[in-house]
Scaffold this motif. Structure first.
Motif, short mmCIF file in Angstrom:
data_model
loop_
_atom_site.label_atom_id
_atom_site.label_comp_id
_atom_site.label_asym_id
_atom_site.label_seq_id
_atom_site.Cartn_x
_atom_site.Cartn_y
_atom_site.Cartn_z
N ALA A 98 33.59 35.16 31.86
CA ALA A 98 34.43 34.26 32.66
C ALA A 98 35.42 33.50 31.78
CB ALA A 98 33.54 33.29 33.43
N ILE A 99 34.97 33.06 30.64
CA ILE A 99 35.85 32.34 29.71
C ILE A 99 36.98 33.25 29.25
CG2 ILE A 99 35.98 31.29 27.41
CD1 ILE A 99 33.10 30.21 28.00
N GLU A 100 36.64 34.47 28.88
CA GLU A 100 37.66 35.44 28.46
C GLU A 100 38.66 35.71 29.58
OE1 GLU A 100 38.17 37.19 25.48
OE2 GLU A 100 36.73 35.79 24.61
N LEU A 101 38.15 35.94 30.78
CA LEU A 101 39.03 36.22 31.91
C LEU A 101 39.94 35.03 32.21
CD1 LEU A 101 36.57 38.03 34.34
CD2 LEU A 101 38.44 39.06 33.05
N ASP A 102 39.41 33.83 32.12
CA ASP A 102 40.21 32.64 32.38
C ASP A 102 41.33 32.49 31.36
OD1 ASP A 102 40.51 30.39 34.18
OD2 ASP A 102 40.02 29.14 32.45
N GLU A 103 41.04 32.81 30.11
CA GLU A 103 42.06 32.73 29.06
C GLU A 103 43.12 33.81 29.21
OE1 GLU A 103 40.01 32.77 25.31
OE2 GLU A 103 39.14 30.78 25.65
N LEU A 104 42.70 35.01 29.61
CA LEU A 104 43.64 36.13 29.73
C LEU A 104 44.43 36.13 31.04
CD1 LEU A 104 41.45 39.02 28.30
CD2 LEU A 104 43.49 38.02 27.26
N HIS A 105 43.88 35.53 32.08
CA HIS A 105 44.51 35.58 33.39
C HIS A 105 44.62 34.18 34.01
CE1 HIS A 105 44.08 39.93 33.27
NE2 HIS A 105 42.81 39.77 32.96
N PRO A 106 45.37 33.28 33.36
CA PRO A 106 45.47 31.91 33.89
C PRO A 106 46.20 31.84 35.23
CG PRO A 106 47.02 32.22 32.10
CD PRO A 106 46.15 33.47 32.16
N ASP A 107 46.96 32.86 35.56
CA ASP A 107 47.74 32.89 36.79
C ASP A 107 46.96 33.45 37.98
OD1 ASP A 107 47.75 35.29 35.31
OD2 ASP A 107 49.45 36.04 36.45
N ILE A 108 45.75 33.94 37.76
CA ILE A 108 44.94 34.55 38.83
C ILE A 108 43.90 33.54 39.31
CG2 ILE A 108 43.26 36.35 39.36
CD1 ILE A 108 44.77 38.19 37.47
N ASP A 109 43.81 33.40 40.63
CA ASP A 109 42.79 32.54 41.23
C ASP A 109 41.53 33.38 41.41
OD1 ASP A 109 41.16 30.91 42.74
OD2 ASP A 109 42.71 30.40 44.21
N PRO A 110 40.45 33.07 40.69
CA PRO A 110 39.24 33.89 40.74
C PRO A 110 38.60 33.95 42.13
CG PRO A 110 38.84 31.87 39.51
CD PRO A 110 40.30 31.94 39.78
N ILE A 111 38.90 33.00 42.98
CA ILE A 111 38.34 33.01 44.33
C ILE A 111 38.84 34.21 45.12
CG2 ILE A 111 38.33 31.78 46.56
CD1 ILE A 111 38.34 29.17 44.93
N HIS A 112 40.07 34.64 44.82
CA HIS A 112 40.70 35.70 45.59
C HIS A 112 40.64 37.08 44.93
CE1 HIS A 112 42.07 32.71 48.39
NE2 HIS A 112 42.59 32.01 47.39
N VAL A 113 39.87 37.22 43.87
CA VAL A 113 39.75 38.51 43.18
C VAL A 113 38.64 39.32 43.85
CG1 VAL A 113 39.20 39.64 41.00
CG2 VAL A 113 40.55 37.54 41.00
N ASN A 114 38.98 40.54 44.26
CA ASN A 114 37.93 41.39 44.84
C ASN A 114 37.12 42.03 43.72
OD1 ASN A 114 38.96 44.10 44.16
ND2 ASN A 114 40.62 43.59 45.57
N PHE A 115 35.95 42.52 44.06
CA PHE A 115 35.03 43.03 43.04
C PHE A 115 35.56 44.27 42.32
CE2 PHE A 115 31.02 40.97 45.04
CZ PHE A 115 31.35 39.77 44.45
N VAL A 116 36.34 45.08 42.97
CA VAL A 116 36.91 46.26 42.31
C VAL A 116 37.86 45.81 41.20
CG1 VAL A 116 38.37 48.29 42.61
CG2 VAL A 116 36.64 47.74 44.33
N ASP A 117 38.74 44.87 41.52
CA ASP A 117 39.67 44.35 40.52
C ASP A 117 38.95 43.60 39.41
OD1 ASP A 117 41.80 45.43 41.92
OD2 ASP A 117 42.30 43.56 42.94
N LEU A 118 37.94 42.82 39.80
CA LEU A 118 37.17 42.08 38.80
C LEU A 118 36.48 43.03 37.84
CD1 LEU A 118 36.07 39.43 37.69
CD2 LEU A 118 34.26 39.53 39.41
N ARG A 119 35.88 44.07 38.36
CA ARG A 119 35.21 45.06 37.52
C ARG A 119 36.20 45.68 36.53
NH1 ARG A 119 34.39 50.59 37.47
NH2 ARG A 119 32.35 51.26 36.73
N ASN A 120 37.39 46.02 37.02
CA ASN A 120 38.40 46.61 36.15
C ASN A 120 38.88 45.64 35.09
OD1 ASN A 120 38.31 49.09 37.45
ND2 ASN A 120 39.89 48.52 38.92
N MET A 121 38.99 44.35 35.44
CA MET A 121 39.39 43.34 34.46
C MET A 121 38.33 43.21 33.36
SD MET A 121 41.17 40.21 36.44
CE MET A 121 41.03 40.44 38.18
N VAL A 122 37.08 43.22 33.77
CA VAL A 122 35.99 43.11 32.78
C VAL A 122 35.98 44.33 31.87
CG1 VAL A 122 33.49 43.00 32.47
CG2 VAL A 122 34.56 41.64 34.27
N LEU A 123 36.11 45.50 32.45
CA LEU A 123 36.11 46.72 31.63
C LEU A 123 37.27 46.75 30.65
CD1 LEU A 123 35.14 49.38 34.33
CD2 LEU A 123 33.69 48.48 32.49
#
Length: 66
Positions: free
Chosen positions: A12-37
């Protein structure tokens, strides 16, 4: 640092630093999985990502953002 699916707060910390413009509430699981990978430090089996794991990551990201 090598990240695994169970490292939800660190991911979560990494994602927040890399994607400050994305609201995590609105991220679907497919996109979230791809961001993590796509994280440079992520090293775990892609098959092991389930809904509960992705939900934990998303919740940690939301909390990190607040």
């Amino acid at each position: 640092m090598e990240l695994k699916w169970t490292d939800s707060l660190d991911i979560a910390i990494e994602l927040d630093e890399l994607h400050p413009d994305i609201d995590p509430i609105h991220v679907n699981f497919v996109d979230l999985r791809n961001m993590v990978l796509a994280l440079a430090g992520f090293d775990d089996d892609p098959v092991h990502s389930g809904e509960k794991i992705l939900e934990a990551i998303q919740m940690a990201w939301i909390e990190e953002r607040e």
